[in-house]
Design an enzyme around this catalytic site. Structure first.
Site, PDB file in Angstrom:
ATOM      1  N   ASP A   1      46.485  41.959  39.562  1.00  0.00           N
ATOM      2  CA  ASP A   1      45.852  42.365  38.316  1.00  0.00           C
ATOM      3  C   ASP A   1      47.437  42.608  37.421  1.00  0.00           C
ATOM      4  OD1 ASP A   1      44.090  43.028  36.214  1.00  0.00           O
ATOM      5  OD2 ASP A   1      43.098  44.530  37.751  1.00  0.00           O
TER       6      ASP A   1
ATOM      7  N   ASP B   1      36.923  39.556  31.870  1.00  0.00           N
ATOM      8  CA  ASP B   1      36.250  40.961  32.343  1.00  0.00           C
ATOM      9  C   ASP B   1      34.670  40.784  32.008  1.00  0.00           C
ATOM     10  OD1 ASP B   1      37.889  41.963  34.097  1.00  0.00           O
ATOM     11  OD2 ASP B   1      38.658  43.431  32.427  1.00  0.00           O
TER      12      ASP B   1
HETATM   13  C1  DGJ Z   1      41.008  44.693  35.316  1.00  0.00           C
HETATM   14  C2  DGJ Z   1      40.063  43.825  36.026  1.00  0.00           C
HETATM   15  O1  DGJ Z   1      40.347  42.809  35.178  1.00  0.00           O
HETATM   16  C3  DGJ Z   1      39.003  44.073  36.699  1.00  0.00           C
HETATM   17  O2  DGJ Z   1      38.279  43.143  37.296  1.00  0.00           O
HETATM   18  C4  DGJ Z   1      39.344  45.335  37.624  1.00  0.00           C
HETATM   19  O3  DGJ Z   1      39.873  44.747  38.599  1.00  0.00           O
HETATM   20  C5  DGJ Z   1      40.044  46.462  37.059  1.00  0.00           C
HETATM   21  N1  DGJ Z   1      41.302  45.858  36.296  1.00  0.00           N
HETATM   22  C6  DGJ Z   1      40.488  47.486  38.390  1.00  0.00           C
HETATM   23  O4  DGJ Z   1      41.443  48.546  37.439  1.00  0.00           O
END
Ligand code: DGJ
Length: 693
Positions: free
Chosen positions: A440, A497
């Site tokens: 991430d 997301d």
């Molecule tokens: C952002 C990501 O896009 C989410 O799917 C998740 O992993 C969160 N971060 C976790 O902090």
């Protein structure tokens, strides 16, 4: 001026002809449909020379692969650099050497007075027909480069529009059509990452170009650190397209290199270019992807930071029962991370949450037959972390800077930072049975510098060498780092997301202009979507995920028995079809109804296809418009099934044929008249399967 050299990159889809006059930098004199064998390239190069008239200087400064200030180029130049004393450099390059590479050429031009050498790597990948173009600048002394363009391409005068990409968190790959008009359209992404708002792509096309027809020239800059693009129309009418790193992201030094610029010409609409990018990403950029693509489960939207072993085990069991084949433990397993204010950098298992380590969970997941994956955000650090208390000097940028999600960024150009991260991640991988990393990156950078992305690439490369069996997913708050640079080191992207299936329909439809299904993660979200607040039926949620690399991301225990049955059935369908669908071309359909987003996934051999037609909102007219297919053989006969015909609502009162039975019709009919589908509610989807008879 005397023509001295020509080069011709050509295959069955496109030709690119370059010419150098008087040994100066080469210019593209033709780019378009393949030229016949009989074409005399030298004549063509001479024929492309334009006239000179009033209101201009006495010669046309060429739109060369790097337009030069020294030639009084009337637009944006391809290089902006200063010497050690800060004086601007205006080199005048001339031919030095050429080397034939496997599928192209490396051309070198020098300015011996300034001690500069400019190299162009030009290739045309044979099976995917994508141009890959890269520029390198070498200097005998240290210089400062503010701008270096990848090989500059012309855009034709007869195509008057460009499609650009913008977006935001939860709405990546937003396309916008703009006129290609006099002056320069500039995109300079200074976020230090590819970013949701700046996918580095461009399509130049005609006003009449659609998914299935018309001409298009498509471009993508394969770099993760933010790009700069200039699409410029000069006063003399010529046009140029430049791509490179974002302004000022290159440092002082003696060697500078752009990322590859990928480009394609299509006479077959946007789809013609999209399939070349999709295939190239799948077959040449991504390596080491597991096949068949496993059905994914991610626990983020089920538990967030609230990790409890028993709950996770029961979630994993339920996910497996629904068809999942991989379980990913998201944020919250390390340090003392109970929310997003702490612990980034402390990559050790949290023994409060996992007193016996991750093994009990991993053993449970493995016993269910699933692969285990885990989340990291390696480039980040919280001030509330042991790492920060020990190494506050490892932070990128000034001490006084605005935080992003309460976090700071590590300086990835530092060898010691990379070594620390490597060792921490390697320790977790070596001591646990892990097959997958979700990587991430949840904030923009405080300063932009290409060494940051180069450092990340180096770390990823080292980890991949040490752990070749581990797949990596690129995530940056969803789709904030999606490009061919990161995809050379990862096997999947978390596209967004947004788990809202309706929003996802739009995002994945537009991302398909460049991305194949096999790398594009798409998850069935919770009934009550966490990012939009919408409540959506399991049918549209499941089928939307089934259009790409399928996964689930909700607490599967929230599903009713009916919902679970639908999800199980769609997942089973996806598994039965993934072998060919993950190799298929995604062809975007030209839906004449703006309320419908539709695509056709056509197998490599053209013998079968699946159509997904999502009714995003209620249509303006009463009845569905026929949906015209594409890419079929007009002479062949196809048999078509409405896969989910049982989803027809009671307001569909008539008897369209597909509601009752299968249809047999020619490719000609399907592409010209199209499919007559039953009426349906908004926020639902029709799925059809076709086979050539
Ligand atoms: C952002 C990501 O896009 C989410 O799917 C998740 O992993 C969160 N971060 C976790 O902090």
């Amino acid at each position: 001026m005397r023509l001295t050299r020509t080069w011709h990159l050509s295959d069955a889809r496109q030709s690119l002809v370059l010419a150098s006059f008087a040994d100066r930098l080469p210019e593209v004199v033709y780019w378009g449909p393949p030229l016949p064998e009989s074409e005399h390239i030298e004549t063509l190069a001479e024929a492309a020379a334009m006239d000179v008239t009033g209101g201009m200087i006495d010669a046309n400064a060429p739109v060369s692969l790097n337009p030069e200030a020294s030639r009084t180029f009337p637009g944006q130049t391809g290089l902006i650099a200063r010497n050690a004393a800060g004086q601007p450099l205006a080199p005048s390059f001339s031919f030095k050497s050429e080397t034939a590479s496997e599928h192209g050429h490396t051309l070198v031009f020098t300015d011996s007075n300034l001690g500069l050498s400019l190299s162009f790597d030009l290739t045309l990948t044979p099976d995917t027909s994508l141009l890959k173009l890269q520029t390198r600048l070498d200097s005998t002394t240290a210089i400062q480069v503010e701008w270096l363009a990848a090989p500059v391409l012309p855009a034709p005068a007869h195509l008057d529009e460009m499609i650009e990409f913008s977006g935001r968190w939860c709405s990546e790959f937003l396309t916008r059509r703009l006129p290609f008009a006099p002056g320069a359209r500039l995109r300079d992404n200074r976020t230090g990452r590819t970013d949701h708002a700046h996918f580095p792509g461009l399509i130049v096309c005609g006003a009449e170009t659609r998914n299935t027809r018309g001409e298009a020239y498509a471009f993508h800059y394969g770099w993760s650190g933010g790009h700069r693009m200039v699409a410029e129309e000069l006063a003399d009418g010529r046009r140029q397209v430049q791509f490179g790193h974002a302004s000022a992201s290159m440092a002082r030094g003696q060697r500078f290199q752009t990322a590859p610029l990928y480009a394609a010409y299509s006479p077959e609409g946007l789809n013609g270019a999209a399939v070349l990018f999709q295939r190239h990403a799948r077959d040449h950029i991504v390596t080491g992807a597991r096949t068949p693509r496993p059905v994914h489960y991610n626990c983020w939207e089920a538990i967030y930071f609230d990790h409890k072993l028993d709950e996770l085990k029961s979630i994993a069991s339920r996910a497996a029962d629904l068809g999942a084949e991989r379980f990913v433990l998201d944020d919250g397993w390390f340090g003392k991370r109970d929310d997003d204010t702490s612990s980034l950098g402390d990559w050790v298992i949290d023994h409060r949450k996992y007193p016996d380590g991750l093994t009990p969970l991993i053993d449970h997941v493995k016993a269910l037959g699933l692969e285990f994956g885990i989340w990291f955000e390696p480039e980040m650090i919280n001030e509330n972390s042991d790492l920060y208390r020990t190494h506050p000097d490892w932070v990128l940028g000034p001490a006084e800077q605005i935080r992003g999600r309460q976090q700071l960024v590590l300086d990835m150009a530092r060898e010691d930072v990379r070594a620390y991260l490597h060792d921490r991640i390697a320790d977790i991988l070596a001591n646990n049975n892990i097959g997958y990393i979700k990587w991430d990156h949840n904030r923009v950078l405080p300063v932009i510098d290409s060494t940051q992305s180069e450092g990340v690439y180096a770390l990823l490369d080292r980890l991949r060498t040490g752990f070749p069996h581990v797949e990596i997913e690129s995530c940056a708050s969803g789709g904030g780092r999606i490009d061919f640079g990161i995809l050379e080191r990862t096997q999947r992207v978390w596209l967004s997301d947004s788990n809202d299936a309706l929003e996802r329909q739009r995002i994945q439809h537009d991302a398909a202009l460049f991305l194949p299904a096999s790398v594009t993660g798409s998850h069935v979200g919770p009934r009550h979507c966490h990012t939009s607040g919408r409540v959506l039926d399991i049918g549209i949620r499941a089928w939307t995920a089934a259009q790409r690399h399928m996964g689930f991301e909700m607490d599967p225990r929230e599903l009713t028995e009916d919902e679970a049955a639908t999800l199980r059935q769609v997942t089973g369908w996806w598994k039965a079809n993934r072998d060919w669908m993950m190799q298929a071309d995604i062809l975007r359909l030209d839906s004449s109804d703006p309320a419908v987003i539709a695509e056709q996934q056509l197998s490599e051999d053209g013998a079968r296809f699946a159509v997904f037609a999502a009714q995003i909102r209620t249509s303006d007219q009463i009845l569905p418009h026929p949906l015209r297919l594409t890419g079929l053989n007009p002479e062949a006969t196809y048999s078509i099934t409405l896969t989910n015909r049982d989803d027809a609502s009671r307001l569909s009162r008539g008897a369209p044929l597909l509601k009752q039975t299968d249809l047999e019709a020619s490719g000609q009919y399907l592409m010209s008249h199209g499919l007559t589908l039953p009426w349906r509610f908004p926020q639902t989807i029709w799925v059809l399967e076709g086979r050539r008879l």
